[in-house]
Design a protein around this motif. Structure first.
Motif, short mmCIF file in Angstrom:
data_model
loop_
_atom_site.label_atom_id
_atom_site.label_comp_id
_atom_site.label_asym_id
_atom_site.label_seq_id
_atom_site.Cartn_x
_atom_site.Cartn_y
_atom_site.Cartn_z
N VAL A 116 0.85 -1.19 0.00
CA VAL A 116 0.00 0.00 0.00
C VAL A 116 0.89 1.25 0.00
O VAL A 116 0.64 2.21 -0.73
CB VAL A 116 -0.94 -0.01 1.23
N THR B 240 -4.76 1.36 -13.63
CA THR B 240 -4.02 0.37 -12.84
C THR B 240 -2.49 0.53 -12.99
O THR B 240 -1.97 0.41 -14.11
CB THR B 240 -4.43 -1.05 -13.25
N LEU C 133 1.28 -3.16 -10.10
CA LEU C 133 0.19 -4.12 -9.84
C LEU C 133 0.07 -5.10 -11.00
O LEU C 133 -0.14 -6.30 -10.80
CB LEU C 133 -1.14 -3.40 -9.63
N SER D 40 0.43 -9.18 -10.86
CA SER D 40 -0.60 -10.11 -11.34
C SER D 40 0.00 -11.11 -12.33
O SER D 40 -0.43 -12.26 -12.41
CB SER D 40 -1.78 -9.36 -11.96
N PRO E 244 -4.83 -4.10 -1.67
CA PRO E 244 -6.07 -4.87 -1.54
C PRO E 244 -6.45 -5.64 -2.81
O PRO E 244 -6.94 -6.75 -2.73
CB PRO E 244 -7.12 -3.80 -1.24
N SER E 245 -6.19 -5.03 -3.96
CA SER E 245 -6.55 -5.70 -5.22
C SER E 245 -5.75 -6.99 -5.40
O SER E 245 -6.29 -8.01 -5.87
CB SER E 245 -6.33 -4.77 -6.41
N ILE E 246 -4.49 -6.97 -5.00
CA ILE E 246 -3.64 -8.16 -5.11
C ILE E 246 -4.11 -9.22 -4.11
O ILE E 246 -4.21 -10.41 -4.44
CB ILE E 246 -2.16 -7.78 -4.85
N ALA F 186 -7.07 -9.58 -2.86
CA ALA F 186 -8.36 -10.11 -3.32
C ALA F 186 -8.16 -11.11 -4.46
O ALA F 186 -8.81 -12.16 -4.50
CB ALA F 186 -9.27 -8.97 -3.77
N LEU F 187 -7.25 -10.78 -5.36
CA LEU F 187 -6.96 -11.69 -6.48
C LEU F 187 -6.46 -13.03 -5.95
O LEU F 187 -6.90 -14.10 -6.39
CB LEU F 187 -5.92 -11.05 -7.41
N TRP G 282 -6.87 -14.34 -2.93
CA TRP G 282 -7.93 -15.04 -2.18
C TRP G 282 -8.89 -15.73 -3.15
O TRP G 282 -9.26 -16.89 -2.97
CB TRP G 282 -8.68 -14.05 -1.28
N LYS H 271 -12.19 -10.05 1.37
CA LYS H 271 -13.06 -11.14 0.88
C LYS H 271 -14.22 -10.57 0.05
O LYS H 271 -14.61 -11.15 -0.95
CB LYS H 271 -13.61 -11.93 2.07
N LEU I 247 -14.18 -7.78 -1.67
CA LEU I 247 -13.61 -7.36 -2.96
C LEU I 247 -13.42 -8.58 -3.87
O LEU I 247 -13.74 -8.53 -5.05
CB LEU I 247 -12.28 -6.62 -2.74
N ALA I 248 -12.94 -9.65 -3.27
CA ALA I 248 -12.71 -10.88 -4.05
C ALA I 248 -14.01 -11.43 -4.63
O ALA I 248 -14.00 -12.06 -5.69
CB ALA I 248 -12.04 -11.94 -3.17
#
Lengths: 383, 182
Positions: free
Chosen positions: B86, B100, B104, B108, B143-145, B147-148, B150, B176, B178-179
């Motif tokens: 972050v 994006t 990030l 991914s 958070p996006s990573i 969530a991905l 998870w 969770k 977001l996922a």
């Protein structure tokens, strides 16, 4: 009369077959040939998308009646009419100015961060423009006006685009600047620039920018909001407070196209999913109960699938491992019960807040009908 | 030899046979097959990820000795320790965050690569799941990573039929949620 009609038909046909026009969008001469090729590939991919998975949230957010290629394309061309390249400069030669134009007497949103012009400003310092909604910016700057004495005088701005002057009488004028950032190697999901996964990635950005062509009064241009201090993009105008702004539309477009991409590899899907998550993570408003219910349903299915797998695994396990698997099964069963309880509560009020922003545009603009955009697309393909 | 010596030899022989049976039991051979049970005892440590090794303990001797698994484990550990934080995202200039950010996208790609490798080589799957769980649990990651990771963890457990406890995962509800947006 017949002569005039023939002339009109001829000019229509010329426009449709012109190299600078494709699928009801006009491409300025500043757009490099390889970028033009990629974008026309994207439009074809969108238009012919064989939608099999329905996405109600996507449909509702865009306000389209059917989740189909032609409808998505029509939604886009009503918001993106002119595409200009990164080399196009906002200078005296290209900008046209008119005074005396009467803008709607609606409130003006905070201009800062509302239109995506910031990125196009730094071409010389190595910044790669991804995409910018110049039409929306020109409309808002013009409506706000220039200070003369103690009053603000509205100014109608326009751009000279290959001999045509296009005035920003509405955010729906749809002038979008695209840059190398959108096509740059690092921004590609996969090596082949014309692969469906790359089209999906670019279309996500297209739809994001297209949303900036919507709104009226304080919602004009669907301004971005400043991200809170704890957010990964803290203090930048890279978030949104509404549930139907540019990041929502971009994320939902990516999600919808991704769900219907039969040609995407698992690896490409993973990379596109990150883009979806990144956009969703910028929405500060939370979601309404209907969407939350969908999220719980999705989570429930995943836990259910894991439960089935563990029940299949359990009989083959022995000793301590079996104890652990059995304990995990029990915990997942408890979790499923908890999810069911939450889902039952959500069912009671599916339309709870947050309310979306009003997407109806203001100002003068011409609407492109579905039949018109379909015809334009079909004529373009004959080229 | 006296009677005690015979007894000792006999005991050693029994222990040897038992050890042989244990090492060669069908469950171990099944590790190389795609649709068999593979187990993971515990998740990698999650808190303060940047300072400590996320390497989980292993419960299978084959896993420890296989160079491909070792190399994959090193790679995933390296990825885990270099996931965009972050703070790193907060330090990016505004021009880089409207869409994006590149860091990030690169992360991914590494996650996608790890999953692809595990998809192709079933013996890597337990390590891949440990990696995904560790990634979802990394508190200072984007958070996006998280969530991905998870989402990919929950998707791949039933696909690969590999056991890894998830009820103990240190993943907050907002990640969770977001996922679940996919």
């Amino acid at each position: 009369m017949r002569f005039i009609l023939t002339l009109s038909l001829l000019s229509l046909a010329t426009a449709a077959f012109s190299a600078s026009e494709y699928g009801a969008m006009k491409f300025h001469s500043s757009v490099p040939a390889d970028q033009l090729k990629a974008m026309t590939t994207d439009l074809n991919y969108l238009f012919h998308n064989p939608i099999t998975a329905s996405d109600e949230e996507f449909k509702n957010s865009l306000g389209i009646s059917q989740n189909s290629g032609p409808q998505m394309h029509n939604w886009l061309v009503n918001r993106v009419r002119y595409i200009i390249g990164e080399s196009f400069e906002l200078n005296d030669q290209n900008i046209r100015v008119r005074t005396g134009y009467i803008f709607p007497s609606t409130p003006i949103p905070e201009i800062e961060g509302s239109a995506d012009v910031a990125q196009s400003a730094g071409e010389d310092d190595g910044i790669k423009t991804v995409m910018s909604n110049l039409g929306s910016a020109l409309y808002l700057v013009g409506k706000k006006g220039m200070k003369t004495g103690n009053t603000m005088t509205p100014i109608l701005y326009g751009l000279a685009l290959d001999g045509e002057t296009v005035y920003a009488t509405s955010t729906r004028v749809g002038i979008i600047q695209v840059g190398e950032g959108l096509f740059f190697k690092d921004f590609r999901v996969t090596e082949n620039e014309l692969a469906p996964a790359n089209s999906i990635s670019r279309l996500g950005t297209f739809f994001h920018e297209a949303r900036h062509s919507d709104g009226n009064g304080s919602s004009t241009g669907f301004a971005h909001a400043r991200c809170p201090v704890t957010h990964p993009y803290a203090n930048n105008f890279a978030c949104e407070k509404s549930s139907n702004g540019s990041y929502s539309v971009g994320a939902l477009t990516l999600r919808n196209l991704l769900a219907n991409c039969g040609a995407c590899t698992e690896s490409e899907k993973t990379k596109l999913e990150l883009l979806v998550y990144d956009s969703f993570s910028r929405i500060l408003s939370g979601v309404n109960n209907r969407i939350r219910l969908g999220m719980y349903q999705s989570a429930r299915k995943e836990y259910q699938d894991i439960l089935v797998a563990y029940k299949e695994i359990a009989p083959t396990a022995t000793g301590d491992l079996k104890v652990k698997i059995d304990a995990e099964i029990k915990k997942i069963e408890d979790l499923l019960l908890l999810i069911d309880t939450h889902m039952a509560l959500l069912q009671k009020d599916l339309n709870a807040t947050p309310a979306p922003l009003d997407g109806n545009p203001e100002g003068l603009y011409r609407n492109v009908s579905l039949s018109e955009s379909v015809r334009a697309m079909n004529l373009s393909k004959l080229k | 030899m006296n009677r005690k010596s015979y007894l000792l030899i006999g005991l050693l022989a029994i222990v040897g046979v038992l050890f042989f049976l244990r090492v060669n039991k069908p469950g171990n051979e099944a590790e190389e097959k795609s649709d068999v049970v593979i187990t993971i005892e515990q998740s990698p440590p999650v808190a303060e990820k940047k300072e400590q090794s996320p390497r989980p303990s292993k419960n299978d001797s084959n896993e420890k000795e296989d160079p491909e698994i070792e190399e994959f484990s090193l790679e995933t550990r390296k990825t885990l320790n270099t996931l965009p934080t972050v703070q790193a995202l907060q330090e990016l200039p505004e021009k880089d965050v409207h869409h994006t950010p590149q860091i990030l996208r690169e992360a991914s790609e590494k996650i996608a690569d790890a999953i692809s490798r595990a998809e192709a080589s079933p013996k890597l799957r337990p390590e891949a799941l440990r990696f995904l769980k560790g990634c979802a649990e990394t508190q200072d990651s984007a958070p996006s990573i998280r969530a991905l990771c998870w989402n990919k963890l929950l998707q791949n457990i039933p696909r690969w039929k590999v056991f890894i406890p998830i009820s103990d995962a240190d993943v907050p509800q907002d990640i969770k949620d977001l996922a679940s947006r996919l």
